[in-house]
Design an enzyme around this catalytic site. Structure first.
Site, PDB file in Angstrom:
ATOM      1  N   GLY A  63      -0.725 106.639 -15.906  1.00 27.54           N
ATOM      2  CA  GLY A  63      -1.557 105.574 -16.462  1.00 27.54           C
ATOM      3  C   GLY A  63      -2.963 105.452 -15.909  1.00 27.54           C
ATOM      4  O   GLY A  63      -3.634 104.458 -16.169  1.00 27.54           O
ATOM      5  N   TRP A  65      -5.678 107.055 -16.759  1.00 27.08           N
ATOM      6  CA  TRP A  65      -6.695 107.026 -17.826  1.00 27.08           C
ATOM      7  C   TRP A  65      -6.679 105.659 -18.520  1.00 27.08           C
ATOM      8  O   TRP A  65      -7.713 105.110 -18.855  1.00 27.08           O
ATOM      9  CB  TRP A  65      -6.460 108.160 -18.839  1.00 27.08           C
ATOM     10  CG  TRP A  65      -6.985 109.495 -18.370  1.00 27.08           C
ATOM     11  CD1 TRP A  65      -7.144 109.904 -17.083  1.00 27.08           C
ATOM     12  CD2 TRP A  65      -7.450 110.587 -19.187  1.00 27.08           C
ATOM     13  NE1 TRP A  65      -7.655 111.173 -17.049  1.00 27.08           N
ATOM     14  CE2 TRP A  65      -7.847 111.615 -18.320  1.00 27.08           C
ATOM     15  CE3 TRP A  65      -7.531 110.788 -20.552  1.00 27.08           C
ATOM     16  CZ2 TRP A  65      -8.343 112.836 -18.796  1.00 27.08           C
ATOM     17  CZ3 TRP A  65      -8.019 112.005 -21.030  1.00 27.08           C
ATOM     18  CH2 TRP A  65      -8.425 113.021 -20.154  1.00 27.08           C
ATOM     19  N   ASP A  89       3.498 108.074 -23.969  1.00 28.14           N
ATOM     20  CA  ASP A  89       3.959 109.199 -23.139  1.00 28.14           C
ATOM     21  C   ASP A  89       5.459 109.381 -23.317  1.00 28.14           C
ATOM     22  O   ASP A  89       6.169 108.442 -23.693  1.00 28.14           O
ATOM     23  CB  ASP A  89       3.650 108.963 -21.653  1.00 28.14           C
ATOM     24  CG  ASP A  89       3.619 110.270 -20.861  1.00 28.14           C
ATOM     25  OD1 ASP A  89       2.514 110.739 -20.536  1.00 28.14           O
ATOM     26  OD2 ASP A  89       4.697 110.847 -20.591  1.00 28.14           O
ATOM     27  N   ASP A 130      -4.529 113.652 -22.351  1.00 29.31           N
ATOM     28  CA  ASP A 130      -4.503 114.441 -21.107  1.00 29.31           C
ATOM     29  C   ASP A 130      -3.171 115.187 -21.020  1.00 29.31           C
ATOM     30  O   ASP A 130      -2.666 115.469 -19.938  1.00 29.31           O
ATOM     31  CB  ASP A 130      -4.663 113.460 -19.928  1.00 29.31           C
ATOM     32  CG  ASP A 130      -4.916 114.160 -18.607  1.00 29.31           C
ATOM     33  OD1 ASP A 130      -5.353 115.316 -18.626  1.00 29.31           O
ATOM     34  OD2 ASP A 130      -4.670 113.538 -17.560  1.00 29.31           O
ATOM     35  N   LYS A 170      -7.344 117.508 -23.111  1.00 30.86           N
ATOM     36  CA  LYS A 170      -7.178 118.617 -22.176  1.00 30.86           C
ATOM     37  C   LYS A 170      -6.920 119.893 -22.961  1.00 30.86           C
ATOM     38  O   LYS A 170      -6.228 119.882 -23.983  1.00 30.86           O
ATOM     39  CB  LYS A 170      -5.981 118.329 -21.266  1.00 30.86           C
ATOM     40  CG  LYS A 170      -5.888 119.293 -20.075  1.00 30.86           C
ATOM     41  CD  LYS A 170      -4.514 119.318 -19.462  1.00 30.86           C
ATOM     42  CE  LYS A 170      -4.078 118.067 -18.761  1.00 30.86           C
ATOM     43  NZ  LYS A 170      -4.717 117.853 -17.476  1.00 30.86           N
TER      44      LYS A 170
HETATM   45  N1  SAM Z   1      -3.703 110.921 -18.075  1.00 22.08           N
HETATM   46  C1  SAM Z   1      -2.569 110.589 -17.214  1.00 22.08           C
HETATM   47  C2  SAM Z   1      -3.057 109.681 -16.125  1.00 22.08           C
HETATM   48  O1  SAM Z   1      -4.260 109.581 -15.949  1.00 22.08           O
HETATM   49  O2  SAM Z   1      -2.244 109.066 -15.458  1.00 22.08           O
HETATM   50  C3  SAM Z   1      -1.914 111.835 -16.663  1.00 22.08           C
HETATM   51  C4  SAM Z   1      -1.209 112.609 -17.725  1.00 22.08           C
HETATM   52  S1  SAM Z   1      -0.197 113.860 -17.072  1.00 22.08           S
HETATM   53  C5  SAM Z   1      -1.405 114.964 -16.584  1.00 22.08           C
HETATM   54  C6  SAM Z   1       0.463 114.651 -18.468  1.00 22.08           C
HETATM   55  C7  SAM Z   1       1.441 113.794 -19.230  1.00 22.08           C
HETATM   56  O3  SAM Z   1       1.711 114.455 -20.463  1.00 22.08           O
HETATM   57  C8  SAM Z   1       2.785 113.616 -18.547  1.00 22.08           C
HETATM   58  O4  SAM Z   1       2.970 112.269 -18.223  1.00 22.08           O
HETATM   59  C9  SAM Z   1       3.787 114.073 -19.602  1.00 22.08           C
HETATM   60  O5  SAM Z   1       4.937 113.260 -19.676  1.00 22.08           O
HETATM   61  C10 SAM Z   1       2.971 113.953 -20.870  1.00 22.08           C
HETATM   62  N2  SAM Z   1       3.492 114.735 -21.991  1.00 22.08           N
HETATM   63  C11 SAM Z   1       3.751 116.068 -22.013  1.00 22.08           C
HETATM   64  N3  SAM Z   1       4.233 116.422 -23.230  1.00 22.08           N
HETATM   65  C12 SAM Z   1       4.274 115.278 -23.980  1.00 22.08           C
HETATM   66  C13 SAM Z   1       4.676 114.997 -25.316  1.00 22.08           C
HETATM   67  N4  SAM Z   1       5.148 115.965 -26.116  1.00 22.08           N
HETATM   68  N5  SAM Z   1       4.604 113.723 -25.765  1.00 22.08           N
HETATM   69  C14 SAM Z   1       4.142 112.740 -24.956  1.00 22.08           C
HETATM   70  N6  SAM Z   1       3.738 112.947 -23.674  1.00 22.08           N
HETATM   71  C15 SAM Z   1       3.803 114.201 -23.195  1.00 22.08           C
END
Ligand code: SAM
Length: 339
Positions: A63, A65, A89, A130, A170
């Protein structure tokens, strides 16, 4: 507990703080993840929050972002009123005031429909994503899955973004990335690849900043759109107008902290380094059962509640005590691998 053991625990805890300046700063400044700095540095360069009141934060957990969004979009740092932030997410995310949360897979139609329905007729001016898959280490596969996430995010974006709006996502700059640029250029007048200072140079992670949403005339958003088209095999063969080159821009203060360097802990003369726990430990992390089992086994041993031997100290500090802290500010598993 022996003083040696306590010193050992402190050393273990501070080593990541030493190695990763953005991890340390995130804790100091109250962000849930070091990723917050990536969005902040992208904003420094592109001013993405200007006149924005409605945002979708895709792949948002834990969270940071969403935290940046609510701090930037509101005066008191709490979303609400005219400001709408919808965060999505796969993972559960601890609540953030004023942020609407949806737990779901962004590649699934049902999740996309839930997001769209949150906006009931209104449009967002900004969509950020992200998203990162759990990397397998097989680069082609990781890049492919990352591309699928980006395209799922783009698909959702076409339903909710207002003309002129911005999409930030990303991207892994792998060998087939040109196709993604071409697809993004269909929808946006300007597409730039940004590499924030807080994203390690050693990582193929970058962010596409797509400005001025202009879908092709007559384009009808459609959740049944196929994702990455399998017909293309050798994308480097694209030429002429089919091969899109987009500008690449480093952003964030280039004389500021370098994510690839190690910085000493900043201690005032004679002061002992004060460890800060992460701001938001993970909810139900997958390793929780294993940690609990190990703790129970440890307690079951004679005299097991207080490790006295160096070996016991090593096993307890590495896996039981510090693991939650180490994993709670985690990066996308694949992008940087720096936890
Ligand atoms: N932007 C976030 C932050 O600032 O806290 C960090 C995000 S983290 C790098 C990547 C996220 O992508 C993970 O929490 C993961 O659960 C989510 N994710 C990966 N594949 C996903 C999908 N198909 N649907 C939803 N979320 C997904």
């Amino acid at each position: 507990m022996s003083s040696n053991f306590l010193r050992f625990l402190k050393m273990g805890r501070s080593s990541k703080d030493k190695r990763d300046i953005y991890y340390r700063l995130a804790k100091e400044e109250g962000w849930r993840a070091r990723s917050a700095f990536k969005l902040l540095q992208i904003d420094e360069e592109f001013d993405i929050f200007k006149d924005v009141t409605r945002v979708v934060d895709l792949c948002a957990a834990p969270g940071s972002w969403s935290q940046v969004l609510s701090r930037k979009l509101t005066k008191d740092g709490t979303a609400g009123g005219d400001v709408k932030i919808v965060a999505v997410d796969l993972q559960a995310m601890a609540p953030l005031p004023g942020v609407i949360q949806i737990q779901g897979d962004i590649t699934k139609r049902s999740t996309a429909e839930q997001i769209i329905s949150e906006f009931s007729g209104q449009q967002a001016q900004l969509v950020v994503c992200d998203g990162a898959p759990d990397v397998t280490g097989l680069h082609d596969l990781d890049e492919y899955i990352q591309a699928q996430l980006l395209l799922a995010a783009l698909n959702i974006t076409t339903h909710v973004l207002a003309p002129g709006g911005t999409f930030v996502a990303k991207i892994f700059r792998g060998k087939d990335v040109t196709l993604l640029y071409s697809q993004l250029k269909v929808f946006f007048s300007r597409v730039t690849v940004a590499k924030p200072r807080s994203s390690r140079n050693s990582s193929i992670e970058s962010f596409v900043v797509c400005e001025d949403y202009r879908p092709p005339e007559g384009y009808v958003p459609n959740m049944t759109n196929p994702l990455l088209d399998h017909q293309y095999s050798d994308l480097d063969q694209l030429s002429g107008p089919n091969r899109v080159l987009v500008p690449f821009l480093a952003c964030g203060d280039l004389s500021g902290y370098d994510a690839d360097l190690t910085y000493p802990l900043q201690l005032s003369e004679g002061a002992e380094y004060e460890y800060r726990p992460p701001n938001q430990p993970p909810i139900n992390p997958p390793y929780q059962d294993a940690v609990e089992k190990k703790r129970t086994d440890q307690l079951a041993k004679p005299g097991g509640d207080c490790p006295t031997t160096p070996d016991a100290a090593v096993s307890l500090s590495a896996s039981d005590v510090d693991r939650t802290a180490a994993l709670s500010l985690q990066e996308p598993a694949g992008a940087e691998g720096d936890g």
